[in-house]
Design a protein around this motif. Sequence first.
Motif, short mmCIF file in Angstrom:
data_model
loop_
_atom_site.label_atom_id
_atom_site.label_comp_id
_atom_site.label_asym_id
_atom_site.label_seq_id
_atom_site.Cartn_x
_atom_site.Cartn_y
_atom_site.Cartn_z
N TYR A 156 0.72 -1.11 0.19
CA TYR A 156 0.00 -0.09 0.04
C TYR A 156 0.95 1.17 -0.18
CZ TYR A 156 -4.27 2.62 0.42
OH TYR A 156 -5.19 3.56 0.27
N ASP A 157 0.88 2.00 0.97
CA ASP A 157 1.66 3.26 1.09
C ASP A 157 2.97 3.10 1.30
OD1 ASP A 157 1.32 2.56 3.60
OD2 ASP A 157 0.96 4.76 4.37
N ARG A 158 3.75 1.95 1.32
CA ARG A 158 4.95 1.71 1.56
C ARG A 158 5.67 1.08 0.19
NH1 ARG A 158 6.25 0.76 6.91
NH2 ARG A 158 4.52 1.60 8.16
N LEU A 159 4.97 1.38 -1.15
CA LEU A 159 5.41 1.13 -2.22
C LEU A 159 5.99 2.40 -2.97
CD1 LEU A 159 5.70 -0.91 -4.43
CD2 LEU A 159 3.48 -0.28 -5.53
N PHE A 160 7.00 2.54 -3.22
CA PHE A 160 7.77 3.76 -3.80
C PHE A 160 8.49 3.73 -4.86
CE2 PHE A 160 8.02 3.23 0.94
CZ PHE A 160 7.40 4.46 1.37
N HIS A 161 8.54 4.81 -5.62
CA HIS A 161 9.49 5.03 -6.88
C HIS A 161 10.23 6.21 -6.82
CE1 HIS A 161 6.34 7.03 -9.06
NE2 HIS A 161 5.68 6.45 -8.98
N GLY A 162 10.92 6.58 -7.78
CA GLY A 162 11.54 7.70 -7.86
C GLY A 162 10.79 8.61 -8.66
N GLN A 177 15.28 18.97 -4.62
CA GLN A 177 16.12 17.99 -4.29
C GLN A 177 15.39 16.59 -4.99
OE1 GLN A 177 19.09 18.22 -2.93
NE2 GLN A 177 18.51 20.34 -2.91
N PRO A 178 16.16 15.74 -5.60
CA PRO A 178 15.39 14.64 -6.26
C PRO A 178 14.98 13.53 -5.01
CG PRO A 178 18.04 14.51 -6.48
CD PRO A 178 17.49 15.78 -5.95
N GLY A 179 14.31 12.75 -5.19
CA GLY A 179 13.90 11.57 -4.08
C GLY A 179 13.11 10.66 -4.92
N ARG A 180 12.15 10.07 -3.83
CA ARG A 180 11.24 8.96 -4.20
C ARG A 180 9.89 9.39 -3.32
NH1 ARG A 180 12.05 3.35 -1.17
NH2 ARG A 180 11.84 4.24 1.23
N VAL A 181 8.75 9.00 -4.10
CA VAL A 181 7.43 9.25 -3.46
C VAL A 181 6.68 7.75 -3.73
CG1 VAL A 181 7.25 11.48 -4.42
CG2 VAL A 181 6.40 9.41 -6.03
N ARG A 201 7.25 13.21 -13.75
CA ARG A 201 7.11 11.80 -14.05
C ARG A 201 8.02 10.75 -13.64
NH1 ARG A 201 4.83 11.64 -19.49
NH2 ARG A 201 4.94 13.76 -20.48
N CYS A 202 7.17 9.68 -13.72
CA CYS A 202 7.96 8.49 -12.92
C CYS A 202 9.24 8.16 -13.95
CB CYS A 202 7.17 7.40 -12.70
SG CYS A 202 7.96 5.88 -12.39
N PRO A 203 10.59 7.99 -13.47
CA PRO A 203 11.64 7.92 -14.50
C PRO A 203 11.58 6.66 -15.23
CG PRO A 203 12.49 8.64 -12.35
CD PRO A 203 11.01 8.20 -12.13
N GLU A 204 10.85 5.47 -14.64
CA GLU A 204 10.78 4.20 -15.23
C GLU A 204 9.53 4.19 -15.74
OE1 GLU A 204 11.08 4.55 -11.84
OE2 GLU A 204 13.19 4.18 -11.34
#
Length: 258
Positions: A156-162, A177-181, A201-204
Motif C-alpha cells: 500500500y503506502d510503503r510502495l515507492f519509486h523515483g 531535491q530528487p527523491g522518491r514518492v 514523471r516516474c523515471p521508469e
Amino acid sequence: MERLKIGVSACLFHPDPGRRAFASKTLHYLEQSVAHWIMAGGAMPVLIPSPTGDTARGDVTLADYAQWLDGVVMHGGADLWPGNYGEQPLRPEWAGDKLRDDYEIALLKAFVAAGKPAFGICRGLQLINVAFGGSLYQDISSQTASTLRHQDMQAYDRLFHGLHIEPQSRLSELLPQPGRVNSVHHQAIKALAQGFVVEARCPEGGIIEAIRHQGCARGGPWVAAVQWHPEFHKPEYGVIDDSALLTDFLSAAARQKT
C-alpha cells in the motif's frame, strides 16, 4: 489571523447489503491523514457533502461552499468512470464510481468559477485531468509499456519509486531535491487536459506524476495535482520532503482572500 478553511471532497460508500453498519445508506467520508495533512499547515479541513441523492433537502449548493471556503482538496479513492472520457470499462472492476465523478467534477468547477484554488491527490489528479477534457489509462500494467508496479495492496503506502521533476517548472522550485514518492494507483493520465503542463514523471516508464494548470502563473485558475499521496509521507520512509506542496496551495488560498 483567521484560519483558512479548506474543503475536502468526500469519498462515497454506496448502499451495500453486505456491509454491517448503515447497509442501506450512502456514507460520506475522508481518510484521516488528509485532514491531518491540511491541519499541519494551520488550516481547517471541511468535508463537503454531495448536495444530491435520494435524501437531498434544502437549497444549499456546491457554489455556496465554494464561496464560503478558501480552497478545495480533491483526494484519493475509487477509479473514475471511463465514460467521462469517452471509453467503456475494459473490465467490470474498472467501471469506477460515476456518482462520485459527477459530484466531484461539479465541485471542482464550482471552486474554479469562484476563483478558489484546487489541489488534487492521486484520484484527484485523475479527476482534474478528466474534468478539463483529458483521458486516462484504465490500467497501467496492461495498457502501457511500463514494467514498474505502481500499486501493491499489501505494501500500500510503503510502495515507492523515483520522481523526475521537469526543469523550470513550478514544482522544481518547490521540490528542488530528487527523491522518491509513494505509489498507490493502477490508473494514470493518458492524454493531458488542455491548459495543463506536466511537472513530474516516474523515471521508469514516464507515467505522469504531477500537473499544473498554466493559469496558476497567469492569473487564471489555480489548479495543481500530484499522483502520489503527500499525506502518507513520513521522513522515516526515506521519501522526498514535499511539505512545500501544502504551503504553496495554502498560500494561493490566502492570496485569494486579500
